[in-house]
Design a protein around this motif. Sequence first.
Motif, PDB file in Angstrom:
ATOM      1  N   UNK A 158       0.840  -1.205   0.000  1.00 26.65           N
ATOM      2  CA  UNK A 158       0.000   0.000   0.000  1.00 26.65           C
ATOM      3  C   UNK A 158       0.877   1.258   0.000  1.00 26.65           C
ATOM      4  N   UNK A 159       1.903   1.213   0.829  1.00 25.09           N
ATOM      5  CA  UNK A 159       2.805   2.369   0.944  1.00 25.09           C
ATOM      6  C   UNK A 159       3.520   2.601  -0.392  1.00 25.09           C
ATOM      7  N   UNK A 160       3.995   1.512  -0.980  1.00 22.42           N
ATOM      8  CA  UNK A 160       4.744   1.625  -2.246  1.00 22.42           C
ATOM      9  C   UNK A 160       3.851   2.193  -3.354  1.00 22.42           C
ATOM     10  N   UNK A 161       2.620   1.672  -3.457  1.00 21.60           N
ATOM     11  CA  UNK A 161       1.761   2.147  -4.557  1.00 21.60           C
ATOM     12  C   UNK A 161       1.261   3.572  -4.272  1.00 21.60           C
ATOM     13  N   UNK A 162       1.008   3.868  -2.990  1.00 17.03           N
ATOM     14  CA  UNK A 162       0.459   5.203  -2.672  1.00 17.03           C
ATOM     15  C   UNK A 162       1.472   6.310  -2.978  1.00 17.03           C
ATOM     16  N   UNK A 163       2.736   5.934  -3.125  1.00 20.64           N
ATOM     17  CA  UNK A 163       3.743   6.950  -3.443  1.00 20.64           C
ATOM     18  C   UNK A 163       3.640   7.430  -4.892  1.00 20.64           C
ATOM     19  N   UNK A 164       2.864   6.686  -5.702  1.00 24.43           N
ATOM     20  CA  UNK A 164       2.647   7.140  -7.074  1.00 24.43           C
ATOM     21  C   UNK A 164       1.343   7.926  -7.139  1.00 24.43           C
ATOM     22  N   UNK A 165       1.410   9.147  -7.623  1.00 28.06           N
ATOM     23  CA  UNK A 165       0.185   9.953  -7.706  1.00 28.06           C
ATOM     24  C   UNK A 165      -0.694   9.502  -8.869  1.00 28.06           C
ATOM     25  N   UNK A 166      -0.134   8.579  -9.688  1.00 30.58           N
ATOM     26  CA  UNK A 166      -0.909   8.157 -10.861  1.00 30.58           C
ATOM     27  C   UNK A 166      -1.824   6.967 -10.578  1.00 30.58           C
ATOM     28  N   UNK A 167      -1.759   6.409  -9.369  1.00 26.85           N
ATOM     29  CA  UNK A 167      -2.680   5.322  -9.012  1.00 26.85           C
ATOM     30  C   UNK A 167      -3.610   5.790  -7.899  1.00 26.85           C
ATOM     31  N   UNK A 168      -4.904   5.560  -8.133  1.00 19.39           N
ATOM     32  CA  UNK A 168      -5.900   5.939  -7.128  1.00 19.39           C
ATOM     33  C   UNK A 168      -6.465   4.668  -6.526  1.00 19.39           C
ATOM     34  N   UNK A 169      -6.505   4.614  -5.214  1.00 22.60           N
ATOM     35  CA  UNK A 169      -7.056   3.420  -4.560  1.00 22.60           C
ATOM     36  C   UNK A 169      -8.581   3.461  -4.648  1.00 22.60           C
ATOM     37  N   UNK A 170      -9.170   2.360  -5.039  1.00 21.98           N
ATOM     38  CA  UNK A 170     -10.634   2.303  -5.129  1.00 21.98           C
ATOM     39  C   UNK A 170     -11.189   1.730  -3.840  1.00 21.98           C
ATOM     40  N   UNK A 171     -12.431   2.084  -3.543  1.00 21.11           N
ATOM     41  CA  UNK A 171     -13.062   1.536  -2.338  1.00 21.11           C
ATOM     42  C   UNK A 171     -13.213   0.034  -2.503  1.00 21.11           C
ATOM     43  N   UNK A 172     -13.023  -0.689  -1.418  1.00 23.79           N
ATOM     44  CA  UNK A 172     -13.024  -2.150  -1.496  1.00 23.79           C
ATOM     45  C   UNK A 172     -14.390  -2.693  -1.928  1.00 23.79           C
ATOM     46  N   UNK A 173     -15.434  -1.932  -1.660  1.00 23.53           N
ATOM     47  CA  UNK A 173     -16.769  -2.379  -2.092  1.00 23.53           C
ATOM     48  C   UNK A 173     -16.850  -2.439  -3.629  1.00 23.53           C
ATOM     49  N   UNK A 174     -15.905  -1.779  -4.277  1.00 24.38           N
ATOM     50  CA  UNK A 174     -15.904  -1.797  -5.743  1.00 24.38           C
ATOM     51  C   UNK A 174     -15.252  -3.048  -6.320  1.00 24.38           C
ATOM     52  N   UNK A 175     -14.663  -3.868  -5.448  1.00 22.96           N
ATOM     53  CA  UNK A 175     -13.915  -5.025  -5.935  1.00 22.96           C
ATOM     54  C   UNK A 175     -14.749  -5.853  -6.901  1.00 22.96           C
ATOM     55  N   UNK A 176     -15.952  -6.211  -6.450  1.00 21.51           N
ATOM     56  CA  UNK A 176     -16.789  -7.074  -7.286  1.00 21.51           C
ATOM     57  C   UNK A 176     -17.101  -6.409  -8.625  1.00 21.51           C
ATOM     58  N   UNK A 177     -17.412  -5.125  -8.510  1.00 21.14           N
ATOM     59  CA  UNK A 177     -17.800  -4.385  -9.689  1.00 21.14           C
ATOM     60  C   UNK A 177     -16.680  -4.346 -10.723  1.00 21.14           C
ATOM     61  N   UNK A 178     -15.444  -4.184 -10.214  1.00 24.96           N
ATOM     62  CA  UNK A 178     -14.333  -4.004 -11.133  1.00 24.96           C
ATOM     63  C   UNK A 178     -13.635  -5.293 -11.520  1.00 24.96           C
ATOM     64  N   UNK A 179     -13.963  -6.401 -10.844  1.00 30.02           N
ATOM     65  CA  UNK A 179     -13.184  -7.608 -11.119  1.00 30.02           C
ATOM     66  C   UNK A 179     -13.657  -8.269 -12.407  1.00 30.02           C
ATOM     67  N   UNK A 180     -13.584  -7.488 -13.470  1.00 32.33           N
ATOM     68  CA  UNK A 180     -14.148  -7.941 -14.735  1.00 32.33           C
ATOM     69  C   UNK A 180     -13.346  -9.084 -15.349  1.00 32.33           C
TER      70      UNK A 180
END
Length: 209
Positions: A158-180
């Motif tokens: 989480x720390x490593x990815x959050x250091x990139x401003x180009x990745x936005x963390x999605x709410x976990x409730x979106x997991x199902x929706x996005x797990x296409x």
Amino acid sequence: MRQHVNPLSKNFFEVDPIPPLNQIFENPKLPLHLDVGCASGDFLFELSLKNKNWNYIGIEIREKLVLNANLKMKSRENNNLYFSFGNANNIFSHSNNKSITEFITSISFNFPDPWFKKKHHKRRVIQPKLINFLSNSMKKGSLIFIKTDVRELFDHIELTISESIKFKKLAIKDVQFYESFNPSRIQTNREKYVILNQLKIYESIYKKI
Ligand SMILES: C[S@@+](CC[C@H](N)C(=O)[O-])C[C@H]1O[C@@H](n2cnc3c(N)ncnc32)[C@H](O)[C@@H]1O
């Protein structure tokens, strides 16, 4: 078979380029999902059979597993799956593979090796350099899926990815929706073990913005 290999060993400096997508997939225009650390490939075999409207690439550093997966490929009519052997960090940075990154719709890191000792943290697959490369080369809207049962590793990722401003963390409730790429939520082998043993799974999704 050895369970762990040192990804920083010089054996993994050289990687084979992934062939152009039109040479490995029947329909190279389908959305492309990459599974990093795919082990035996069981998860991808099941996914690729169920979801013929996706292409899948598995990357695995244990050569024997990739050889076996490729043998299994020969006995099946599988035209939407490809296995690549090597250290994912070097595969991504290989000049021939850079262009493939632009076609990626999503990447999963399912239960990466934790490398618990501090002096081994540099062997973890998710490193600032990799995230920096992905943040500059993945297309907008593409997704990264993380799953692990190791809290400390999860925090590190989480720390490593959050250091990139180009990745936005999605709410976990979106997991199902996005797990296409995995609509029927097929489980990896490690995931089955973790669920059977009632261990907690930490998961997050990041979107390239
Ligand atoms: C704990 S296993 C999880 C396997 C599978 N994803 C699952 O969920 O069942 C982690 C896998 O990642 C592979 N791996 C570790 N570091 C890697 C790297 N740098 N590049 C590619 N694969 C790697 C390991 O060899 C191993 O097969």
